[in-house]
Design an enzyme around this catalytic site. Structure first.
Site, short mmCIF file in Angstrom:
data_model
loop_
_atom_site.label_atom_id
_atom_site.label_comp_id
_atom_site.label_asym_id
_atom_site.label_seq_id
_atom_site.Cartn_x
_atom_site.Cartn_y
_atom_site.Cartn_z
N HIS A 1 0.81 -1.21 0.00
CA HIS A 1 0.00 0.00 0.00
C HIS A 1 0.86 1.27 0.00
O HIS A 1 0.55 2.25 -0.69
CB HIS A 1 -0.93 -0.01 1.22
N GLU B 1 1.97 1.91 -3.37
CA GLU B 1 0.86 2.46 -4.18
C GLU B 1 0.86 3.99 -4.09
O GLU B 1 0.73 4.69 -5.09
CB GLU B 1 -0.47 1.88 -3.69
N HIS B 2 1.01 4.51 -2.89
CA HIS B 2 1.09 5.97 -2.71
C HIS B 2 2.29 6.56 -3.45
O HIS B 2 2.19 7.60 -4.09
CB HIS B 2 1.24 6.31 -1.23
N GLU C 1 -3.60 8.24 7.11
CA GLU C 1 -4.65 7.43 6.49
C GLU C 1 -5.06 6.29 7.43
O GLU C 1 -6.24 5.99 7.59
CB GLU C 1 -4.17 6.86 5.15
#
Lengths: 468, 459
Positions: free
Chosen positions: B66, B69-70, B146
């Protein structure tokens, strides 16, 4: 009708697109700054496409006097229906019975005629008819989707729900209890808490101050008689705004309206117990900064101030300004300063919210509690800076996005139906879909600067921090 | 009434079988391509699905998929940080990305004439990502925010994270997709780089394009962009399985933020790629009969008749590479004891196991599922998602196309057999969310610990 879920909501993590995911937790803004109830908005989000049939918004009238706006879309054998009831929203709830409109919306699919609650739901399921009722501050919304072949049955059941709702005592008691549980659950949500505090401040004594779901005491006070009164006074032909999109023709629509909605009274029957039918224009907003203490690791910051009315010549300038400030996902000034430069937040956003009697610019962000002061300072600096320093380039980029992405907002039948409903409620005209990009194109940097100067003043914004 | 609090995303059940609705081909470098034409409007959704997700992370490196992904938005050899999204926005497009246990996907929706531009950009960052330590440092803070937004600020999410961790005793599905905070804080730039180079390559990705496009039109564009990226050595597949589950697990999470208790039950259940996958379609039907809306067994019994709950719903997603969750989510009324609620819920599960479902229930469920498959066709993006998700876990695109027929063929006996297979206490985790003050008095039997705990024992 809730279908089987997947687990996607919980398991998919991604970069935030303001409007689709975290942008506006309580209220989401659809096209052109028009505020939608969250549920409607959630359904409207996610998808691709269209400029389809932009020239094909048509109107049809039935013998009963009802008219509908519609778009024929024959690619799939389905029909989407939206009916808005003017004056049916939460702002019209009588004092002490806040939440009445929401109770009504919750009861309308709880049985009608000879079908009790369960039987009614089973009738819908047998034909896979999706029927739901929802409210926002101003309106009650009826939403249906069905296969074309089942449309007659869908309207027959809707007609029954509107003319012969059962309102059985047991169901009323259960629904009230469910709503009260939902209120309790909402109070865990810092976004709900923040928006509630903000609205109470901004609107003072105006009915927009109270949450449309009501409060425990007021929901408890709503009786079957209140719901009956609401139905007889609000659900009338002269209050209905009808929209349809899908595999359907003018004649068929007229026939459905006559046969199934024509049986509704043309005007309100008051029987001596009249419900409020007017809400005052909000002329004055109140500003203050407050903190609501909550034991959460991340504090939620929300703010709001004056927006621009839909009919105001400066509306599109405000629309462009909103994109530049916080509406444009990664491109916005707030996201750049808070997230990209400083890593302070996951999401920061602004949006325009236009009620019938008030217009707001809202925004927010969330950050770990030790950074709240810094984040607040950055937000205020960004706002202050934007009131003076909008560039030609900012405006040009915003316009390019807003014009180019317009078709993406209308890609499904449901979204198009929602758009046509809003166009009717806001008197935008049948040619709005063709005109809209032209209106954005006409906005000049001067216009945006002027609007920025008038809207973006830190002392004309209310702030709330939930957490700390 | 529709006041069910949980957001239950609709499953992407595709349409009835008409003509084939997709086309597919494979590039010379091994990249699979699927095209779903829909010519209503001149717009396309472009998605690249990488066959790597949180389940592929090394032990101790949770959250790396993840995090990467950012970072994919933080610049390449040709693009400055943030420029990717900026170019898309200036061209009137939307873009985003998401990570799951099984995959990482990037998508854009944009007018058809901008498709080549988008493909060029996406192909560029497939292998030419440039990561600076400074960008990694800032983005780590964003990811931690997040995590606070999605999980730590939300008691329900905290409970679910604990339940997942308890349900999967050996398989990586038990780790949160976003990662554990302490591990996110330690991921090093070089580890992220290696992860990227190991998993991002055309032969480890699937391209899905839906909207105003055909395979014939797309092929030259795909060859000119992704086709130029060299293939990488295939990864060695890991096959991690669960040991036999021998004890029911109970998780209680108490939190001062909580004002309203929640009750959840997770069962380990086969998905389309699991041992026992022949039950997957029946489980989807079962989920609907048991918890899909107001006519469902749970809603009718717990909410309407016994009035012990404000809402009750069921979720199950059959598209996964390993065993998935068949879950129940109930909001009890404040005056209901959790023991009482649990008894009522278990009785419904036993009823299905012992007596099965009625033919009327079966028909209603199938009708709704079939109609939904037609409704879903309205959204071009939804269709692209359905195909991408299926293929990335190793299913054929036919899975999407034949789903309505498969659902239609499910028998009452299959539903009962599937229930019997899944509803075993020893493969369950019960989760309870409680306000902090109430934990002592709320319930006698299962609840005892004052703090967050994962207590294993009999229910």
């Amino acid at each position: 009708m809730t279908l089987i879920s997947t687990y996607r909501y919980g398991t998919m993590l991604g970069l935030c697109v303001a409007i689709l995911t975290l942008g506006a937790p309580q209220m989401t803004v659809a096209a052109d700054g028009i505020a939608l109830p969250p549920k409607v908005a959630a359904k409207a989000s996610g998808g691709v496409s269209t400029a389809r049939n932009l020239n094909n918004v048509r109107e049809v009238s039935g013998k009963s006097g009802l008219t509908a706006w519609y778009v024929e879309e024959h690619a799939l054998p389905i029909v989407s229906v939206r009916i808005a009831i003017k004056g049916g929203g939460a702002a019209y709830d009588p004092a002490g019975k806040e939440g009445l409109a929401n109770v009504v919306a919750s009861m309308l699919d709880e049985g009608a005629g000879s079908y009790d609650s369960q039987a009614f739901q089973k009738e819908l399921e047998k034909k896979a008819i999706q029927m739901s009722f929802d409210i926002d501050n101003d309106y009650l919304f009826i939403e249906m989707k069905m296969l074309k072949e089942n449309a007659d049955r869908a309207f027959e059941l809707l007609s029954l729900a509107l003319t012969k709702p059962r309102l059985d005592t047991g169901d009323m008691a259960r629904v009230r209890k469910q709503i009260i549980t939902a209120i309790t659950k909402s109070e865990e949500d810092p976004n709900y808490v923040g928006e509630k505090a903000l609205n109470e401040t901004l609107f003072g004594k105006h009915p927009y101050a109270h949450p449309s779901i009501g409060n425990r005491k007021s929901v408890e006070a709503v009786g079957t008689g209140d719901v009956k009164t609401y139905i007889s006074q609000k659900i009338t032909r002269n209050q209905m705004v009808v929209t349809m999109v899908g595999d359907v023709s003018a004649d068929t629509i007229a026939n459905w309206m006559d046969k199934y909605l024509g049986v509704l009274p043309d005007q309100a029957k008051t029987n001596g117990k009249a419900l409020p039918d007017k809400v005052a224009e909000v002329t004055q907003l109140n500003y203050r900064t407050q903190t609501v203490s909550r034991p959460i690791p991340q504090s939620v910051i929300m703010f709001a101030g004056k927006g621009v009315k839909r009919k105001d010549p400066d509306f599109y300038a405000a629309y462009v300004l909103n994109y530049i400030l916080g509406g444009g996902s990664f491109e916005s000034k707030l996201m750049k300063e808070l997230r990209e430069k400083r890593g302070l937040v996951y999401s920061a956003y602004t949006y325009l919210e236009n009620y019938k009697y008030a217009s707001l610019l809202r925004g927010g962000a969330a950050t770990q509690s030790k950074n709240v002061d810094q984040a607040l300072r950055v937000i205020k600096d960004v706002v202050q800076d934007a009131s003076n320093n909008i560039t030609e380039q900012d405006v040009a980029d915003a316009k390019r996005y807003l014009i180019g992405s317009f078709p993406l907002q209308l890609d499904t039948n449901d979204k198009l139906a929602l758009f046509l409903t809003i166009m009717q409620l806001d008197n935008l005209g049948k040619d709005f879909l063709q005109q809209r990009n032209e209106s954005v194109a006409k906005v000049t940097a001067q216009d945006v600067k002027r609007v920025a100067k008038s809207l973006l003043s830190v002392d004309k914004l209310s702030f709330v921090v939930v957490g700390k | 009434m529709r006041l069910v609090v949980l957001i239950l995303a609709l499953s992407m059940l595709p349409f009835q079988c008409m003509a084939a609705i997709y086309q597919q081909f494979t590039l010379a470098n091994g990249m699979q391509v699927v095209v779903i034409p829909n010519h209503r409007v001149p717009v396309v959704t472009h998605m690249v699905w990488y066959k790597v997700g949180a389940k592929d992370e090394e032990v101790g490196k949770s959250g790396i998929a993840h995090f990467l992904e950012h970072l994919m938005f933080k610049g390449t050899e040709k693009l400055k940080p943030g420029e990717f999204s900026s170019i898309i926005a200036k061209n009137g497009g939307n873009d985003n990305a998401f990570t799951s246990q099984d995959f990482t996907a990037y998508f854009q929706t944009i007018s058809k004439d901008k498709l080549l531009l988008v493909m060029g950009l996406e192909a560029e960052r497939m292998t030419k990502l440039k990561l600076s330590d400074d960008e990694i440092k800032k983005e780590r803070e964003v990811v931690l925010e997040e995590r606070r937004t999605r999980t730590e600020n939300e008691p329900s999410a905290m409970l679910m994270e604990q339940m997942k961790a308890a349900l999967y005793q050996n398989h990586p599905y038990g780790r949160p997709i976003i990662g554990w905070s302490h591990e996110i804080k330690q991921l090093s730039p070089s580890e992220i780089q290696s992860f990227y180079h190991l998993h991002y390559a055309p032969n480890k990705a699937i391209l899905v394009v839906s909207g105003d496009i055909t395979a014939e039109e797309l092929r030259p564009l795909a060859e000119a962009t992704y086709g130029k990226v060299p293939a990488a050595k295939p990864n060695v597949a890991k096959n991690i399985t669960e040991p036999p589950h021998i004890a029911p697990i109970h998780v209680t999470y108490t939190d001062e933020k909580v004002k309203q208790a929640e009750y959840m039950m997770y069962f380990l259940a086969p998905g389309q790629r699991s041992v026992g996958k022949e039950n997957a379609y029946a489980l989807t039907v079962l989920a609907h009969i048991l918890g899909g809306g107001e006519t469902s067994r749970l809603y009718q019994s717990l909410v309407v008749n016994q009035k012990v709950a404000a809402s009750a719903s069921v979720f199950y997603d059959d598209v996964s590479t390993f065993d998935t969750v068949f879950g129940m989510y109930v909001i009890p009324h404040p005056e209901t004891s959790l023991a009482e609620l649990e008894k009522a819920l278990r009785k419904q599960l036993d009823l299905i196991v012992d007596k099965g479902v009625t033919s009327e229930e079966l028909e209603r469920a199938k009708t709704v599922i079939r109609a939904q498959s037609i409704y879903d066709r309205d959204s071009s993006k939804g269709m692209a998602f359905a195909f991408g998700e299926a293929m990335v876990v190793g299913l054929s695109p036919d899975y999407v196309e034949t789903l309505p027929d498969k659902m239609n063929a499910v028998t009452a006996k299959q539903v009962q057999d599937a229930a019997r297979l899944v509803f075993k206490p020893q493969q369950s985790v019960v989760g309870v969310l409680l306000p902090k003050q109430q934990d002592a008095k709320a319930d006698k039997k299962p609840v005892s610990s004052p703090k967050q705990s994962t207590a294993r024992g009999k229910i």
